[in-house]
Design an enzyme around this catalytic site. Structure first.
Site: not given
Ligand SMILES: *[C@@H]1O[C@H](CO)[C@@H](O)[C@H](O)[C@H]1NC(C)=O
Ligand SMILES: *[C@@H]1O[C@H](CO)[C@@H](O)[C@H](O)[C@H]1NC(C)=O
Ligand SMILES: *[C@@H]1O[C@H](CO)[C@@H](O)[C@H](O)[C@H]1NC(C)=O
Ligand SMILES: *[C@@H]1O[C@H](CO)[C@@H](O)[C@H](O)[C@H]1NC(C)=O
Ligand SMILES: *[C@@H]1O[C@H](CO)[C@@H](O)[C@H](O)[C@H]1NC(C)=O
Length: 775
Positions: A144, A217, A548
Site C-alpha cells: 500500500d 491509505h 480498499s
C-alpha cells in the site's frame, strides 16, 4: 485527486510507445530459469547479459542503455528494465525469455467493525487463539502507501517475540528510522524504482523515499487488518468513538510501500510481492487494482499465483467501479476478491428546508456549526458558468451567486470533499451533496471542510425540486454525530464493483463482501482526513470508504483463521469464508441483502457468496480445497499457451497441459458456481436446451457426518441435479466428489438468474451461490 478516492480506474499502460525508439519505458521480463546456459554463475548474471545483448545506445545501466530496475526471484523469475520498444521486441525473441510485458499502473481502491462481525463476544475470543510465537503466528503483509509507525494501532504491548523464521526488514529512509518497527509492526520496506523511472524523481517535500505513509491509505488498511486495540479512538473526538481494533489484533503487520502519490507501478508491486513472500508473510492484502486483464499480463495475478503456491493467502479489493455490471478487478481464481457493504453505524446530518420538510443525510463535519436560522439556498447548476455546474468542479461557481448560501451540488467526477472546498472557496456557507442515480441511496460520510450533508438520490431530488419551485429557498444543515444500530445492514455499497467476471465468466466474483463504508482506522500525520492539500487538520484516526477498506477486513479474518487452523490451505480458508457467508438478513432469513444502488435485492454478482461471518468460518464443516495443479488445469482449460502458462506459473516444465486430457473451466473446485450459457448463433428461441455439468470435491474439516444437498433456483426453465445427493464423510480429511448438472432452456441474451446449493449435516450449512448468464 486523493488516491483513496479512486476506484479501479482503467489500466493505464505506462509504456508510451513512441515513434522515437529511444523513448524508454518499463517492461517486466519473464525468464525460464531452467533455460539458463551453464556459463552463467547466477540468474542475475544471466539477466544482465540478456539485457546487454539487446541494449542499444549508452547509459548508466548495467545493460548499457537499457537499465535494470529489479531482479525478481520469488514470485517471478526475471526482471524489470527500462527498454525502448525495439529492445523489448528483441528481448522477447531472446533465448530463455518467456514473456516481455509493458508495465501497468494500478490505482488504490479507497470502529465498530469487530462488534458488527460478531468478533467481540467472549465466545469468539475463545475460538480464536491469541497469536503467540508458535505456529499460530501470522504476518499480514500490506502492499500500500506505507505506514505511520507512531500510530497507537502499532503498539506492540503483549506481543511475543518476532518469530525466528521472519526474514523481513525495517528499512530506513526519509523520515523513517529502522527502529520504527517493533513486535507488532515487524517489517517496513519501500519499492520506488519503477515509480521514479516512469515519473521522474519524486518531490521529497511531498512524499518520503521510505516506508513512511504520506497519504494515510496504507496506515488505514494495515491497522484495519491487524491493528492493536486502541481505546478512546474517534475522528475529531466526535465520530465513531470507541475502541478501534484490527480484525486480527494478535497478528503482525509488515508494510510494503508500493504506492506513491503518482500511483502503484507493477514493477514495484512485483518487487513488493517478491519480498513479502520471501519474508514470510502468511496473508497479503492489496487494496489496489488495474482493469481486468488476462492473468498472464496482470502483475497482481502473477505475484498472487506464486504466493498462493507457497501457502500465502492473497486478499484483494474488488474495485470501486460499481454499480455497473462487469466492473471488477483482481478476478484471478487464486485471489480472494472482496466487495464492500455497509455497517450498522451511521453519521446522520439533517437538512431542514424552509417549507418544513426535514431530510436525513450523513456528515463527518466537525467545525463551527451553521446558525440555527435558515440560510438562502441555491442549486450549483444555477450559480455556475459551466455546463456541468451541478458538479461543483474547481473554478465553476460564481461567487456572487453562492456567497453566504447553502449550495446544492451533485455527486460525481470530482472528489466529494473537493466539492465542499470549491463551495467554501467561492464563499458558500454550506453544502448539500446530492447522490445521483449512480449512487442511489448509499450514504458515504466525509470529513468536509465546511458544514455539509450528503443525501440520497431521492432526498436530493426533493431538495432540488424545492429549490427550483420556491422563490426564496432556505435551509439549515445540522450534523448529529454517531448513530448505531442502523437497519438494514449490511447493504451492498453502490460503489462496490460488480460481476459478471469479464475475464473468466465461469468464475463468480467477487467472492465475498465485508465492511467498507465509513470505516474508522488509523491515519497518517502527513495529510488531513480529506487528503486535500488545503486540509491542514491532523487526526490519528479517520473514517473513509471503499473496497480498499473491505479488503483488509478479510485479510485480517484470514489471518485469524490461519492462526486457528494453520493446516488449512489458502483455498480452504477462502472456502470457509465463502460457504459460511450470509446473503440474507440474519434477523429474517427470507429477506435478501439489499443493494444501496437500487434499494432492491442484491445478487451474487454484487456480493458473491455473501457477507463474511467469521465465527461460522472457523467451523465450516466442509471445504472446497484447491492445489496449484488445479489452477494450472484451469489455465489449460482457458487454452493458455505454454508461454502464457509459464508467465503465470514461472515454469515451463513443471506445469504443462496434457495433450490427451479434456480440461473444463467449470471443474475448478471453486466454492461457487457461475454458469455462462451462450445463446449461440443468435438462436435464443425457447426450446433449445443446454446441459452443463460441473464436478466438485469436498474435504471434511469438521468431523464425521452425513451431508445432504438442497438446491434452490430463482429462474424458470433451469433444472439442477446433484449426484450423489448424499455424501458420507467417515473422518476429518475425507474427500468426496459430486457432480452438479444445470439444464436450462435458452433465454434471451442478457438474462441472468441465481440459485443456491447447500450441503448440510444439520449442524453445518456449506452454501454456494449459483449465477446463470445468457450472452
Ligand atoms: C530517527 O532517529 C534519530 C536519532 O535517534 C532522531 O533524531 C530522529 O528524530 C528519528 N526520526 C524519526 C522519524 O523517528
Ligand atoms: C429533523 O429530523 C431529525 C430526526 O428525526 C430531528 O432530530 C431534527 O430535530 C429534525 N429537525 C427539524 C428542524 O425538524
Ligand atoms: C467561471 O467563473 C469563475 C469564478 O467567477 C472564473 O474564475 C472562471 O474564469 C469562469 N470561467 C469561465 C469559462 O467563464
Ligand atoms: C435554475 O434556473 C432556471 C432558470 O432560471 C430555473 O427554471 C430552474 O428552476 C432553476 N433550478 C433550480 C434547481 O434552482
Ligand atoms: C496421457 O498421456 C500421458 C503421457 O503420454 C500418459 O501417461 C497418460 O496415461 C495419458 N492419459 C490418458 C487419459 O490417456
Amino acid at each position: 485527486m486523493p488516491l483513496r478516492l479512486l476506484l479501479v480506474v482503467l489500466v493505464l499502460a505506462v509504456a508510451t510507445v513512441e515513434a522515437d525508439d529511444e523513448q524508454r519505458s518499463t517492461y517486466i521480463v519473464h525468464m525460464s530459469q531452467s533455460s539458463m546456459p551453464p556459463e552463467y554463475a547466477s540468474h542475475g548474471e544471466w539477466y544482465g547479459a540478456s539485457l546487454r545483448s539487446v541494449s542499444s545506445g549508452s547509459g548508466g545501466g548495467v545493460g548499457g542503455g537499457a537499465k535494470m530496475l529489479y531482479a525478481y526471484d520469488t514470485v517471478l523469475h526475471g526482471f524489470s528494465a527500462r527498454l525502448t520498444s525495439r529492445e523489448a521486441r528483441d528481448l522477447s525473441c531472446a533465448s530463455g525469455v518467456v514473456a516481455v510485458n509493458p508495465e501497468v499502473r494500478y490505482e488504490l481502491h479507497t470502529t465498530r467493525t469487530p462488534e458488527f462481525l460478531g468478533l467481540d463476544g467472549a465466545a469468539a475470543q475463545g475460538l480464536f487463539p491469541q497469536s503467540g510465537s508458535g505456529a499460530g503466528d501470522v504476518v499480514v503483509g500490506v502492499l500500500d502507501t506505507g505506514v505511520w509507525p507512531e500510530s497507537k494501532s502499532y503498539d506492540d504491548a503483549g506481543m511475543g517475540e518476532v518469530p525466528k523464521w521472519w526474514k523481513g526488514e525495517c528499512e530506513a529512509g526519509t523520515g523513517f528510522n529502522a527502529s520504527a518497527c517493533n513486535r507488532k509492526l515487524i517489517g517496513a520496506r519501500f519499492f520506488n524504482k519503477g515509480y521514479e523511472a516512469a515519473m521522474g524523481p519524486m518531490d521529497t517535500d511531498r512524499e518520503s523515499r521510505s516506508p513512511r505513509d504520506d497519504d494515510g491509505h496504507g496506515t488505514h488498511t494495515s491497522s484495519t487488518a491487524a491493528g492493536a486495540a486502541v481505546p478512546g479512538a474517534s475522528l475529531f473526538g466526535e465520530f465513531a468513538a470507541g475502541t478501534a481494533r484490527g480484525m486480527a489484533p494478535g497478528a503482525r503487520v509488515a508494510a510494503y510501500k508500493v504506492c506513491w502519490l503518482g500511483g502503484c507501478f507493477s514493477s514495484d508491486i512485483l518487487a513488493g510481492l517478491d519480498a513479502a513472500v520471501a519474508d514470510g508473510c502468511g496473508v497479503l492484502s492489496l487494496s489496489l487494482g488495474g482493469g481486468a486483464a488476462d492473468y498472464a499480463r496482470d502483475s497482481v495475478a502473477i505475484g498472487a499465483f506464486a504466493a498462493t503456491e507457497k501457502g500465502v493467502l492473497v486478499s484483494c479489493s474488488a474495485g470501486n467501479s460499481g454499480p455497473g455490471p462487469s466492473t471488477l478487478s483482481n478476478v484471478a481464481p487464486w485471489i480472494t476478491t472482496v466487495g464492500a457493504g455497509t455497517l450498522d453505524r451511521d453519521f446522520p446530518a439533517y437538512v431542514s428546508l424552509g417549507n418544513g420538510n426535514n431530510y436525513t443525510g450523513v456528515s463527518l463535519y466537525a467545525g463551527k456549526a451553521l446558525p440555527h436560522t435558515p440560510l438562502p439556498m441555491v442549486y450549483a447548476a444555477n450559480a455556475s458558468n459551466s455546463t456541468a455546474g451541478n458538479l461543483c468542479m474547481p473554478g465553476t461557481l460564481i461567487p456572487s451567486k453562492v456567497a453566504g448560501k447553502i449550495v446544492v451540488c451533485d455527486r460525481g467526477v470530482s472528489a466529494r470533499v473537493q466539492k465542499g472546498l470549491v463551495v467554501r472557496d467561492a464563499g458558500g456557507a454550506g453544502m448539500v451533496l446530492s447522490n445521483t442515480a449512480a449512487n442511489g441511496q448509499e450514504l458515504v460520510a466525509d470529513a468536509h471542510l465546511l458544514p455539509a450533508a450528503g443525501v440520497g438520490e431521492r432526498e436530493g431530488a426533493a431538495i432540488k425540486s424545492y429549490v427550483a419551485s420556491d422563490p426564496h429557498p432556505t435551509a439549515t444543515v445540522v450534523v448529529a454525530g454517531t448513530q448505531v444500530g442502523v437497519h438494514p445492514s449490511p447493504v451492498v455499497a453502490a460503489f462496490s464493483s460488480r460481476g459478471p467476471n469479464i475475464v473468466t465468466p465461469e468464475i463468480l466474483k467477487p467472492d465475498v463482501i465485508a465492511p467498507g463504508v465509513n470505516i474508522l482506522a488509523a491515519w497518517t500525520g502527513r495529510a488531513g482526513p480529506t487528503g486535500l492539500a488545503a486540509d491542514t487538520r491532523r487526526v490519528s484516526f479517520n473514517i473513509i470508504s471503499g473496497t480498499s477498506m473491505s479488503c483488509p477486513h478479510v485479510s485480517g479474518l484470514a489471518a485469524l483463521l490461519r492462526g486457528a487452523r494453520p493446516e488449512w490451505s489458502p483455498a480452504a480458508v477462502r472456502s470457509a469464508l465463502m460457504t459460511t457467508a450470509y446473503s440474507t438478513y440474519q434477523q429474517s432469513s427470507s429477506s435478501p441483502l439489499l443493494d444501496a444502488a437500487t434499494g432492491g435485492a442484491a445478487t451474487p454478482f454484487d456480493y458473491g457468496a455473501g457477507h463474511v461471518d467469521p465465527a461460522k468460518a472457523l467451523d465450516p464443516g466442509l471445504v472446497y480445497d484447491l492445489s496449484t495443479r488445479d489452477y494450472v488445469d484451469f489455465l489449460c482449460a482457458l487454452k493458455y499457451s505454454p508461454a502464457m502458462i509459464a508467465a503465470v506459473t514461472r515454469s515451463r516444465d513443471q506445469y504443462a497441459c496434457a495433450d490427451n486430457k479434456t480440461y473444463s473451466v467449470g471443474d475448478l473446485n471453486y466454492p461457487s458456481f457461475s454458469v455462462a450459457y451462450s445463446t449461440a448463433n443468435g438462436d435464443d428461441s425457447a426450446g433449445t436446451t443446454t446441459t452443463v455439468t460441473h464436478t466438485r470435491t469436498l474435504t471434511n474439516v469438521g468431523g464425521p457426518g452425513t451431508y445432504k444437498v438442497a438446491t434452490s433456483v430463482g429462474v424458470k426453465g433451469v433444472d439442477v441435479a446433484v449426484r450423489p445427493a448424499e455424501l458420507d464423510f467417515a473422518s476429518v480429511g475425507a474427500k468426496k466428489s459430486y457432480t452438479v448438472t444445470f439444464t436450462a432452456k435458452s433465454q434471451p441474451s442478457g438474462t441472468t438468474g441465481f440459485g443456491r446449493l447447500v450441503w448440510s449435516d444439520g449442524k453445518h450449512d456449506v452454501a454456494s451461490p449459483v449465477a446463470f448468464t445468457w450472452t
